[in-house]
Design a protein around this motif. Structure first.
Motif, PDB file in Angstrom:
ATOM      1  N   GLU A  73      31.075  42.199  36.257  1.00  0.00           N
ATOM      2  CA  GLU A  73      29.762  42.846  36.097  1.00  0.00           C
ATOM      3  C   GLU A  73      29.424  43.051  34.626  1.00  0.00           C
ATOM      4  OE1 GLU A  73      29.937  46.485  38.334  1.00  0.00           O
ATOM      5  OE2 GLU A  73      29.796  45.446  40.264  1.00  0.00           O
ATOM      6  N   ASP A  74      30.431  43.332  33.817  1.00  0.00           N
ATOM      7  CA  ASP A  74      30.207  43.580  32.390  1.00  0.00           C
ATOM      8  C   ASP A  74      30.439  42.340  31.525  1.00  0.00           C
ATOM      9  OD1 ASP A  74      29.353  46.173  32.649  1.00  0.00           O
ATOM     10  OD2 ASP A  74      30.883  47.018  31.342  1.00  0.00           O
ATOM     11  N   GLY A  75      30.945  41.282  32.111  1.00  0.00           N
ATOM     12  CA  GLY A  75      31.171  40.073  31.332  1.00  0.00           C
ATOM     13  C   GLY A  75      32.251  40.228  30.271  1.00  0.00           C
ATOM     14  N   HIS A  76      33.209  41.095  30.552  1.00  0.00           N
ATOM     15  CA  HIS A  76      34.316  41.330  29.603  1.00  0.00           C
ATOM     16  C   HIS A  76      35.589  41.354  30.440  1.00  0.00           C
ATOM     17  CE1 HIS A  76      35.934  42.430  25.752  1.00  0.00           C
ATOM     18  NE2 HIS A  76      36.500  43.518  26.236  1.00  0.00           N
ATOM     19  N   HIS A  77      36.527  40.483  30.146  1.00  0.00           N
ATOM     20  CA  HIS A  77      37.618  40.217  31.071  1.00  0.00           C
ATOM     21  C   HIS A  77      38.985  40.602  30.511  1.00  0.00           C
ATOM     22  CE1 HIS A  77      34.214  37.584  32.091  1.00  0.00           C
ATOM     23  NE2 HIS A  77      34.468  38.099  33.269  1.00  0.00           N
ATOM     24  N   PRO A  78      39.715  41.444  31.247  1.00  0.00           N
ATOM     25  CA  PRO A  78      41.039  41.894  30.814  1.00  0.00           C
ATOM     26  C   PRO A  78      42.130  40.908  31.216  1.00  0.00           C
ATOM     27  CG  PRO A  78      40.505  42.944  32.870  1.00  0.00           C
ATOM     28  CD  PRO A  78      39.298  42.113  32.482  1.00  0.00           C
ATOM     29  N   ASP A  79      43.291  41.096  30.641  1.00  0.00           N
ATOM     30  CA  ASP A  79      44.498  40.453  31.140  1.00  0.00           C
ATOM     31  C   ASP A  79      45.091  41.401  32.173  1.00  0.00           C
ATOM     32  OD1 ASP A  79      44.136  38.389  29.381  1.00  0.00           O
ATOM     33  OD2 ASP A  79      45.861  38.864  28.120  1.00  0.00           O
ATOM     34  N   LEU A  80      45.445  40.857  33.322  1.00  0.00           N
ATOM     35  CA  LEU A  80      46.020  41.641  34.415  1.00  0.00           C
ATOM     36  C   LEU A  80      47.462  41.188  34.622  1.00  0.00           C
ATOM     37  CD1 LEU A  80      42.989  41.304  36.867  1.00  0.00           C
ATOM     38  CD2 LEU A  80      43.449  43.165  35.246  1.00  0.00           C
ATOM     39  N   HIS A  81      48.375  42.148  34.693  1.00  0.00           N
ATOM     40  CA  HIS A  81      49.793  41.831  34.822  1.00  0.00           C
ATOM     41  C   HIS A  81      50.381  42.578  36.017  1.00  0.00           C
ATOM     42  CE1 HIS A  81      49.725  40.325  30.633  1.00  0.00           C
ATOM     43  NE2 HIS A  81      48.949  41.373  30.407  1.00  0.00           N
ATOM     44  N   ILE A  82      51.205  41.879  36.807  1.00  0.00           N
ATOM     45  CA  ILE A  82      51.982  42.542  37.862  1.00  0.00           C
ATOM     46  C   ILE A  82      53.422  42.074  37.722  1.00  0.00           C
ATOM     47  CG2 ILE A  82      51.469  40.816  39.642  1.00  0.00           C
ATOM     48  CD1 ILE A  82      51.335  43.309  41.601  1.00  0.00           C
ATOM     49  N   GLU A  83      54.325  43.042  37.688  1.00  0.00           N
ATOM     50  CA  GLU A  83      55.747  42.743  37.528  1.00  0.00           C
ATOM     51  C   GLU A  83      56.529  43.588  38.521  1.00  0.00           C
ATOM     52  OE1 GLU A  83      56.957  43.313  33.470  1.00  0.00           O
ATOM     53  OE2 GLU A  83      55.169  42.319  32.719  1.00  0.00           O
ATOM     54  N   GLY A  84      57.596  43.010  39.032  1.00  0.00           N
ATOM     55  CA  GLY A  84      58.438  43.766  39.955  1.00  0.00           C
ATOM     56  C   GLY A  84      57.677  44.220  41.184  1.00  0.00           C
ATOM     57  N   TYR A  85      56.642  43.562  41.526  1.00  0.00           N
ATOM     58  CA  TYR A  85      55.756  43.716  42.690  1.00  0.00           C
ATOM     59  C   TYR A  85      54.998  45.027  42.760  1.00  0.00           C
ATOM     60  CZ  TYR A  85      58.804  46.648  45.664  1.00  0.00           C
ATOM     61  OH  TYR A  85      59.531  47.670  46.186  1.00  0.00           O
ATOM     62  N   ARG A  86      55.339  46.020  41.960  1.00  0.00           N
ATOM     63  CA  ARG A  86      54.630  47.306  42.009  1.00  0.00           C
ATOM     64  C   ARG A  86      54.154  47.809  40.664  1.00  0.00           C
ATOM     65  NH1 ARG A  86      58.459  51.393  44.390  1.00  0.00           N
ATOM     66  NH2 ARG A  86      56.763  52.760  43.872  1.00  0.00           N
ATOM     67  N   ASN A  87      54.555  47.165  39.591  1.00  0.00           N
ATOM     68  CA  ASN A  87      54.196  47.619  38.248  1.00  0.00           C
ATOM     69  C   ASN A  87      53.012  46.795  37.759  1.00  0.00           C
ATOM     70  OD1 ASN A  87      56.476  49.444  38.085  1.00  0.00           O
ATOM     71  ND2 ASN A  87      57.700  47.593  37.988  1.00  0.00           N
TER      72      ASN A  87
END
Length: 119
Positions: A73-87
């Protein structure tokens, strides 16, 4: 530049950034982060990041879907990280300037308000 409250930031929209603006100084970034619970500076002050431990893998994926919706919606994109299935972690910076802009703090404030299923 004066630090803005999360409410002030959430009412703004990210503006396209093609460069040509100075990134936040380390002091400006630290001042703004005092208003945003749980976010911290990384990469020598060029990025901000927040970490959560969620209930399970699918809770993390639901949270990331909400992050993606708000970011698009804002046209600004983060890096998304998932580690150890819950972090899960979200990292923000403005690529075009190689550092932090107001857009990063706007999106951080919006992401902080998203529902998240914690453990």
């Amino acid at each position: 530049m004066a630090a803005q409250t999360p409410g002030e930031l959430r009412h703004k929209k990210c503006l396209p950034c093609e460069g040509g603006v100075a990134p936040y100084s380390p002091d400006e970034a630290r001042d703004q982060l005092q208003q945003l619970d749980g976010w911290r500076l990384t990469h020598d002050g060029q990025r901000i990041r927040k970490d959560w431990t969620v209930k399970n893998f699918m809770a993390g994926m639901r949270f990331f879907n909400e992050c993606a919706r708000v970011a698009e919606e804002d046209g600004h994109h983060p890096d998304l990280h998932i580690e150890g299935y819950r972090n899960v972690s979200v990292e923000l910076w403005t690529h075009a300037i190689g550092g932090l802009s107001e857009n990063d703090f706007i999106l951080a404030a919006k992401i902080s308000e998203l529902p998240i299923e914690v453990k």
